[in-house]
Design a protein around this motif. Structure first.
Motif, PDB file in Angstrom:
ATOM      1  N   ASP A   1     -12.109  12.114   1.206  1.00 17.99           N
ATOM      2  CA  ASP A   1     -11.785  11.412  -0.038  1.00 17.99           C
ATOM      3  C   ASP A   1     -10.607  10.474   0.223  1.00 17.99           C
ATOM      4  N   LEU A   2     -10.828   9.188   0.066  1.00 18.45           N
ATOM      5  CA  LEU A   2      -9.815   8.195   0.400  1.00 18.45           C
ATOM      6  C   LEU A   2      -9.198   7.559  -0.835  1.00 18.45           C
ATOM      7  N   THR A   3      -9.343   8.188  -1.982  1.00 21.96           N
ATOM      8  CA  THR A   3      -8.846   7.591  -3.214  1.00 21.96           C
ATOM      9  C   THR A   3      -7.438   8.069  -3.530  1.00 21.96           C
ATOM     10  N   GLY A   4      -6.734   7.289  -4.337  1.00 17.35           N
ATOM     11  CA  GLY A   4      -5.416   7.681  -4.809  1.00 17.35           C
ATOM     12  C   GLY A   4      -4.293   7.218  -3.910  1.00 17.35           C
ATOM     13  N   PRO A   5      -3.059   7.511  -4.295  1.00 13.98           N
ATOM     14  CA  PRO A   5      -1.890   7.115  -3.503  1.00 13.98           C
ATOM     15  C   PRO A   5      -1.947   7.769  -2.127  1.00 13.98           C
ATOM     16  N   ALA A   6      -1.710   6.975  -1.079  1.00 11.17           N
ATOM     17  CA  ALA A   6      -1.915   7.510   0.267  1.00 11.17           C
ATOM     18  C   ALA A   6      -0.919   6.937   1.256  1.00 11.17           C
ATOM     19  N   CYS A   7      -0.629   7.741   2.261  1.00  6.56           N
ATOM     20  CA  CYS A   7       0.159   7.310   3.410  1.00  6.56           C
ATOM     21  C   CYS A   7      -0.611   7.690   4.666  1.00  6.56           C
TER      22      CYS A   7
ATOM     23  N   GLY B   1       1.437  -2.318 -10.279  1.00  5.15           N
ATOM     24  CA  GLY B   1       0.437  -1.508 -10.964  1.00  5.15           C
ATOM     25  C   GLY B   1      -0.635  -0.977 -10.037  1.00  5.15           C
ATOM     26  N   GLU B   2      -0.258  -0.698  -8.785  1.00  2.00           N
ATOM     27  CA  GLU B   2      -1.224  -0.270  -7.781  1.00  2.00           C
ATOM     28  C   GLU B   2      -0.852   1.101  -7.219  1.00  2.00           C
ATOM     29  N   ALA B   3      -1.874   1.841  -6.796  1.00  5.54           N
ATOM     30  CA  ALA B   3      -1.624   3.094  -6.096  1.00  5.54           C
ATOM     31  C   ALA B   3      -0.998   2.773  -4.745  1.00  5.54           C
ATOM     32  N   PRO B   4       0.125   3.397  -4.405  1.00  2.00           N
ATOM     33  CA  PRO B   4       0.790   3.065  -3.144  1.00  2.00           C
ATOM     34  C   PRO B   4      -0.096   3.339  -1.929  1.00  2.00           C
ATOM     35  N   LEU B   5      -0.034   2.423  -0.970  1.00  2.00           N
ATOM     36  CA  LEU B   5      -0.669   2.605   0.333  1.00  2.00           C
ATOM     37  C   LEU B   5       0.367   2.232   1.383  1.00  2.00           C
ATOM     38  N   LEU B   6       0.796   3.230   2.169  1.00  2.02           N
ATOM     39  CA  LEU B   6       1.841   3.029   3.170  1.00  2.02           C
ATOM     40  C   LEU B   6       1.346   3.484   4.530  1.00  2.02           C
TER      41      LEU B   6
END
Length: 207
Positions: free
Chosen positions: A107-113, A13-18
């Motif tokens: 802006d560092l929010t949301g799903p990120a790679c 249930g988390e926004a992906p961080l790769l």
């Protein structure tokens, strides 16, 4: 696989961080990146099958055991893997000394790679073209760039939530404060431990 990493993030249930490591050839750097990624709760690391350090004993040792807990996908084509991430809603942030987007103003929010380039040449052209943003880390000294694992650590700490909480809940808080204090504007931080780095305009800083 990349799909397995994204599925794991959804299950949590988390926004992906790769993290994508673009031709990181030094196994110590790769191990250190994997260690930091695991520490901050990133969901996976992607490396190319060619022109990259492999998942060797040196990488495992440098990761301090994090390799056992971190999903690492080896892919034949990084650009194609990044395209898959974008189709799944992730924003792609490449690191570059000349990047137009200063880290603390991005802006560092949301799903990120986060894409970390090679030690010598940085992010390759094809991968760079897939990035939505090129992010620079403000530095004050005479040396114009951090090494790959240090840059990854700064970005992962910034992307993984309120930076202060990560630093102050760490057993190595003093080490992180000494590393990041010259780099992180105190305006960015929102907490204080033992009087250090209060932030939000209160301008408290200690070493």
């Amino acid at each position: 696989s990349v799909e397995d990493i994204l599925s794991a993030a959804r299950e949590r249930g988390e926004a992906p961080l790769l993290v994508v490591c673009d031709e990181i050839s030094d196994p110590h750097n790769l191990g250190a990146i994997i260690r930091t990624a695991e520490c901050v709760g990133a969901h996976g690391v992607i490396i190319p099958k060619r022109r990259s350090a492999g998942l060797t004993a040196v990488v495992d040792k440098t990761s301090a055991g994090a390799l056992e807990h971190m999903a690492v996908a080896r892919v034949p084509n990084l650009a194609a893997a990044i395209e898959t991430l974008k189709k799944n809603g992730l924003w792609i942030y490449g690191t570059a000394a000349e990047g137009a987007n200063e880290l603390w103003k991005t802006d560092l929010t949301g799903p990120a790679c986060i894409v970390i380039g090679s030690e010598g040449t940085g992010i390759s052209r094809l991968v760079r073209e897939k990035c939505d943003f090129l992010v620079s880390i403000p530095l004050r000294g005479q040396i114009s760039s951090l090494n790959a694992s240090a840059a990854a650590a700064v970005l992962l700490l910034a992307f993984s939530g309120p930076l202060g909480r990560l630093i102050y809940h760490s057993d190595d808080a003093g080490q992180y404060i000494r590393l990041l204090a010259p780099l992180v504007p105190v305006m960015y931080l929102d907490t204080v431990t033992d009087g250090c780095l209060r932030g939000l305009g209160q301008q408290t800083r200690c070493m």
